[in-house]
Design a protein around this motif. Structure first.
Motif, short mmCIF file in Angstrom:
data_model
loop_
_atom_site.label_atom_id
_atom_site.label_comp_id
_atom_site.label_asym_id
_atom_site.label_seq_id
_atom_site.Cartn_x
_atom_site.Cartn_y
_atom_site.Cartn_z
N LYS A 57 0.81 -1.25 0.17
CA LYS A 57 -0.07 0.00 0.05
C LYS A 57 0.83 1.50 -0.12
CE LYS A 57 -4.23 -1.78 2.21
NZ LYS A 57 -5.03 -1.83 3.28
N PRO A 58 0.47 2.20 -0.71
CA PRO A 58 -0.68 2.27 -1.60
C PRO A 58 -0.60 1.89 -3.06
CG PRO A 58 0.35 4.42 -1.53
CD PRO A 58 1.06 3.56 -0.62
N TYR A 59 0.31 1.26 -3.42
CA TYR A 59 0.57 0.83 -4.74
C TYR A 59 -0.05 -0.36 -5.22
CZ TYR A 59 4.08 4.50 -4.11
OH TYR A 59 4.70 5.62 -3.91
N MET A 60 -0.67 -0.29 -6.39
CA MET A 60 -1.52 -1.48 -6.97
C MET A 60 -1.87 -1.61 -8.58
SD MET A 60 -4.78 -3.13 -5.38
CE MET A 60 -5.28 -4.80 -5.30
N GLU A 62 -9.06 -8.76 -3.55
CA GLU A 62 -7.81 -8.14 -3.51
C GLU A 62 -8.24 -6.47 -3.86
OE1 GLU A 62 -4.86 -11.69 -5.29
OE2 GLU A 62 -5.51 -10.19 -6.41
N ILE A 63 -9.01 -6.55 -4.86
CA ILE A 63 -9.41 -5.03 -5.38
C ILE A 63 -10.36 -4.46 -4.28
CG2 ILE A 63 -10.94 -4.02 -7.02
CD1 ILE A 63 -9.77 -5.91 -8.93
N GLU A 64 -11.28 -5.21 -3.49
CA GLU A 64 -11.79 -4.69 -2.63
C GLU A 64 -11.05 -4.05 -1.31
OE1 GLU A 64 -15.81 -3.68 -1.43
OE2 GLU A 64 -15.62 -5.11 -2.90
N TYR A 65 -10.19 -4.93 -1.00
CA TYR A 65 -9.38 -4.50 0.26
C TYR A 65 -8.20 -3.47 0.02
CZ TYR A 65 -6.24 -5.37 4.13
OH TYR A 65 -5.33 -5.27 5.30
N LEU A 111 -10.86 -0.32 -3.17
CA LEU A 111 -12.27 0.30 -2.72
C LEU A 111 -12.61 0.58 -1.32
CD1 LEU A 111 -14.35 -2.32 -5.15
CD2 LEU A 111 -13.74 0.06 -5.44
N THR A 112 -11.82 0.09 -0.31
CA THR A 112 -11.94 0.57 0.78
C THR A 112 -11.04 1.37 1.06
OG1 THR A 112 -10.63 -1.43 1.76
CG2 THR A 112 -13.07 -1.71 1.51
N HIS A 113 -10.22 1.85 0.40
CA HIS A 113 -9.19 2.88 0.51
C HIS A 113 -9.03 3.82 -0.67
CE1 HIS A 113 -7.93 -0.37 3.40
NE2 HIS A 113 -7.46 0.54 4.09
N ALA A 147 -6.47 5.78 -4.73
CA ALA A 147 -6.60 5.79 -6.11
C ALA A 147 -5.81 6.30 -7.15
CB ALA A 147 -8.03 6.34 -6.33
N ASP A 148 -4.97 7.46 -6.52
CA ASP A 148 -4.13 8.04 -7.41
C ASP A 148 -2.89 7.19 -7.39
OD1 ASP A 148 -3.28 8.68 -4.88
OD2 ASP A 148 -2.83 10.72 -5.37
N ARG A 149 -2.48 6.16 -6.76
CA ARG A 149 -1.30 5.29 -6.66
C ARG A 149 -1.68 4.07 -7.09
NH1 ARG A 149 3.57 8.06 -5.40
NH2 ARG A 149 2.88 10.14 -4.49
N CYS A 150 -2.95 3.92 -7.73
CA CYS A 150 -3.37 2.48 -8.33
C CYS A 150 -3.53 2.79 -9.76
CB CYS A 150 -4.55 2.13 -7.54
SG CYS A 150 -4.25 1.56 -5.89
N ILE A 151 -3.39 1.84 -10.57
CA ILE A 151 -3.54 1.68 -11.89
C ILE A 151 -4.55 0.61 -12.46
CG2 ILE A 151 -2.81 1.49 -14.52
CD1 ILE A 151 -0.15 2.59 -13.04
N ILE A 152 -5.89 0.80 -12.90
CA ILE A 152 -6.88 -0.08 -13.25
C ILE A 152 -6.86 -0.27 -14.60
CG2 ILE A 152 -8.91 -0.76 -13.03
CD1 ILE A 152 -9.31 1.24 -10.86
#
Length: 277
Positions: free
Chosen positions: A74-77, A116-119, A122-124, A128-133
Motif C-alpha cells: 500500500k498504496p501501490y497496486m 484483493e481489489i476490494e481490500y 475500494l475500501t481505501h 486511487a491516485d497510486r493505483c492503476i486499473i
C-alpha cells in the motif's frame, strides 16, 4: 524501494503479466535507478495457481498471503481485469481472513481477485491516485480453438454477473482513470498481441506517479543523496537476502514434502546463494 501489488485472474492474463515483466518493469527500474530507487512488483499468481486449489488449508493460506502482501505494498497496486472473475473460495474463509484484517465484507461469492481489489482499493479510495486499473475489452474468441477459449471465457453466468458488478463499481468510482484497452489473438503465434498501447500507458502512468518523488530527490543536498543512496542499496540487498516470507515458506514446504524440483534463476549478484544459505 517500493512494492507494487499486481492483481488479476490467472489463466487469461498471462500476456499482460509477461508484458509487465519483460517490458514495463525493466524500463521503470532503468528510470528509478537514476534516483536510487527500485520498484518491486509482487506477482503472486506466478507462484500460486488458484485454479487448482481445493483444500481448506490452501484456501485460507492464499487469502492470507494476498492480503498481507497488499498491506506491504500500500498504496501501490496494478489491476488487470478481463472476462474471467476468478476462483471463488468458500465465504467462511473470506470471513475469517477479513475479520483478522478488520475488513468488513458484506457479501459472499467474491473471487480472490475481487477481494484483493476490494481490500486494496475500494475500501481505501484515497489510494486511487497510486493505483492503476486496466480493463481489457472482450476478445474475439472465434479466432481461438475450443480449449484456448476456455482460458478467456467467463466461467459461468454467476461469475459473469459478479464480474459485471465489479466493473460497474470501478467505472462509477474511478471513471476516466481506468485504462480500457483492446487486444487481439494471433492464431499463428497462439498468443495475445496488440498490447503496445497498454504498455506505453502503464509506463507513463507510473512515471508520472513517481516523478515528483524522484525530482525531490534531486533537490536534496549532496550529503543527503549519498546517505539515501547507501540506505537504498542496503535495503535492496536485505530484501534479496531475506526473500519474501511467503516465497521462503513455499520453498521450504516443497523441500520438506519433496513435491517439486526448485529452480532459482537470477542475474549474478542478485542473491541466489544468500537465499539458499
Amino acid at each position: 524501494m517500493r512494492s507494487i501489488f499486481v492483481s488479476s485472474t490467472f489463466r487469461d492474463m498471462q500476456a499482460e503479466r509477461d508484458l509487465l515483466h519483460t517490458d514495463i518493469i525493466p524500463a521503470l527500474n532503468a528510470y528509478a535507478e537514476e534516483y536510487q530507487d527500485y520498484l518491486h512488483f509482487i506477482d503472486l499468481r506466478w507462484g500460486v495457481n488458484t485454479n487448482e486449489l481445493d483444500s481448506d488449508e490452501s484456501a485460507h493460506k492464499v487469502l492470507n498471503v494476498c492480503l498481507d502482501e497488499i498491506d506491504k505494498s500500500k498504496p501501490y497496486m496494478l489491476i488487470f481485469i478481463g472476462e474471467r472473475y476468478g476462483w471463488i473460495p468458500e465465504h467462511r474463509y473470506i470471513a475469517e481472513v477479513s475479520k483478522s484484517k478488520n475488513f468488513h465484507v458484506d457479501a459472499s461469492d467474491r473471487s480472490v481477485t475481487a477481494l484483493e481489489i476490494e481490500y486494496g482499493l475500494l475500501t481505501h479510495a484515497g489510494n486511487a491516485d497510486r493505483c492503476i486499473i486496466c480493463i481489457r475489452n472482450p476478445l474475439d474468441l472465434s479466432l481461438m480453438d475450443e480449449k484456448t477459449q476456455q482460458d478467456y471465457r467467463c466461467e459461468d453466468e454467476e461469475h459473469r454477473i459478479h464480474l459485471e458488478k465489479l466493473k460497474a463499481k470501478l467505472r462509477e468510482r474511478f471513471g476516466d482513470r481506468i485504462i480500457e484497452y483492446d487486444a487481439e489473438w494471433d492464431s499463428g503465434a497462439q498468443k495475445l498481441t496488440g498490447l503496445d498501447k497498454l504498455r506505453d500507458e502503464i509506463l507513463n502512468r507510473f512515471l508520472s506517479m513517481f516523478n515528483a518523488d524522484w525530482q525531490n530527490h534531486q533537490e536534496l543536498s549532496a550529503q543527503e543523496r549519498i546517505y539515501r543512496t547507501s540506505l537504498h542499496k542496503l535495503q535492496f540487498q536485505a530484501k534479496i537476502s531475506a526473500g519474501n516470507d511467503s516465497f521462503v515458506e513455499l520453498i521450504l514446504q516443497n523441500m520438506n514434502e519433496a513435491k517439486a524440483l526448485i529452480y532459482l534463476k537470477g542475474t549474478p549478484g542478485s542473491g541466489k546463494t544468500k537465499l539458499l544459505c
